[in-house]
Design an enzyme around this catalytic site. Sequence first.
Site, PDB file in Angstrom:
ATOM      1  N   GLY A  13       0.888  -5.573  -5.398  1.00 14.53           N
ATOM      2  CA  GLY A  13       2.009  -5.016  -4.660  1.00 14.53           C
ATOM      3  C   GLY A  13       1.706  -4.874  -3.176  1.00 14.53           C
ATOM      4  O   GLY A  13       0.601  -5.165  -2.707  1.00 14.53           O
ATOM      5  N   LYS A  40       3.205  -9.089 -15.936  1.00 17.23           N
ATOM      6  CA  LYS A  40       3.884 -10.136 -15.161  1.00 17.23           C
ATOM      7  C   LYS A  40       2.970 -10.787 -14.119  1.00 17.23           C
ATOM      8  O   LYS A  40       3.008 -12.001 -13.917  1.00 17.23           O
ATOM      9  CB  LYS A  40       5.117  -9.536 -14.476  1.00 17.23           C
ATOM     10  CG  LYS A  40       5.912 -10.515 -13.647  1.00 17.23           C
ATOM     11  CD  LYS A  40       7.108  -9.820 -13.013  1.00 17.23           C
ATOM     12  CE  LYS A  40       7.889 -10.784 -12.125  1.00 17.23           C
ATOM     13  NZ  LYS A  40       9.049 -10.109 -11.468  1.00 17.23           N
ATOM     14  N   CYS A 132       4.140   9.273   2.334  1.00 16.64           N
ATOM     15  CA  CYS A 132       3.823   8.632   3.614  1.00 16.64           C
ATOM     16  C   CYS A 132       4.329   9.436   4.803  1.00 16.64           C
ATOM     17  O   CYS A 132       3.602   9.628   5.792  1.00 16.64           O
ATOM     18  CB  CYS A 132       4.402   7.223   3.645  1.00 16.64           C
ATOM     19  SG  CYS A 132       6.148   7.114   3.173  1.00 16.64           S
ATOM     20  N   HIS A 239       6.867   4.402  10.222  1.00 15.77           N
ATOM     21  CA  HIS A 239       7.839   5.499  10.222  1.00 15.77           C
ATOM     22  C   HIS A 239       7.747   6.276  11.530  1.00 15.77           C
ATOM     23  O   HIS A 239       6.654   6.507  12.064  1.00 15.77           O
ATOM     24  CB  HIS A 239       7.549   6.479   9.079  1.00 15.77           C
ATOM     25  CG  HIS A 239       7.816   5.925   7.706  1.00 15.77           C
ATOM     26  ND1 HIS A 239       8.495   4.750   7.483  1.00 15.77           N
ATOM     27  CD2 HIS A 239       7.494   6.426   6.474  1.00 15.77           C
ATOM     28  CE1 HIS A 239       8.573   4.547   6.164  1.00 15.77           C
ATOM     29  NE2 HIS A 239       7.987   5.530   5.544  1.00 15.77           N
ATOM     30  N   ASN A 312       3.361   3.283   7.812  1.00 18.67           N
ATOM     31  CA  ASN A 312       3.546   3.953   6.522  1.00 18.67           C
ATOM     32  C   ASN A 312       2.808   3.281   5.377  1.00 18.67           C
ATOM     33  O   ASN A 312       2.501   3.933   4.368  1.00 18.67           O
ATOM     34  CB  ASN A 312       5.039   4.023   6.178  1.00 18.67           C
ATOM     35  CG  ASN A 312       5.720   2.669   6.226  1.00 18.67           C
ATOM     36  OD1 ASN A 312       5.823   2.069   7.303  1.00 18.67           O
ATOM     37  ND2 ASN A 312       6.170   2.176   5.095  1.00 18.67           N
TER      38      ASN A 312
END
Length: 334
Positions: A13, A40, A132, A239, A312
């Site tokens: 990810g 997956k 975050c 952010h 972030n």
Amino acid sequence: MKKVNVAVVGATGMVGRTFLKVLEERQFPIENVYFFSSKKSAGSTITFAGKNYVVEELTETAFDGKNIQIALFSAGGATSEKFAPIAASKGIIVVDNSAQWRMDPDVPLIVPEVNPEAIKEIKKGIIANPNCSTIQAMVPLKPLYEKYGLKRIVFSTYQAVSGSGVRGVKDLEDGIAGKPNQFYPHPIAFNCLPHIDVFMDNGYTKEEMKMINETKKIFNDDSIKVTATTVRVPVRGAHSESINVEFNKPFELEDVVEAIKNTEGVVLVDNPAKDEYPLAVDAEGHDEVFVGRIRRDFSVDNGINLWVVADNIRKGAATNAVQIAELLVKNDLV
């Protein structure tokens, strides 16, 4: 530092891949490393420190026989809820990036520059990485809390689409290209959405309540009054936050600036005369928290305003987690 065996859960990810980059950059002392993902993504190949590794499927027995000491989790709350206790039962200390364990009273919630002492309060074998937007706010607020006490905090955030993962980034890119949004409830391109995570019964979003509750837990102080409005903006990464703070004590503005300037992990960018202040495009790709627009709030006694920007995905997730892992090694807890 002694070398340890490390697992990365959710390795394929956005945050998981940033874990790898940060571990390499900081030269974390790894003996052996293992990568896990959902069925997956299992079987795919990851390159780390010049070597290729096959990603394994995360199962109840995936940690067996590997003598893993630290596991960095970034695979969502449901995965952490199920697999973090399994890992902990095998003597592994889990550093979890999801919201699953953050408010558990037996799980420390840590920003290493702010409350590193909490590393010694591990009871379940799990440490939580804060949200975050909370992480980047805590770093410059820590010296101010120690010096003046925090009476009230108002958070207003302007959060990048990368905080929603690849689907958020795709919605922004598609919107700029004139395509309809698929993920957010409204178009994010050329727009701002005052809606991050789900709405609660009290009218706040879950993201806003995270900032409120996590702030109090990290400072271990329920007396601080905190409110928040979190907004998704059409920015790819980093952010930005407007933080309004009311202290318990009087202050001199130059002392506040000096305290922030000398804080570990902070870069002061505060020269309005030259249009110099923290920008998301400058913070992206960095681990530091950038602070500027420091000014007195004349509407209340002992109030200031700050503008705080950070990446972030790095400081707000992967880097903070790796810093926690470094604390574990430094304190001989693994």
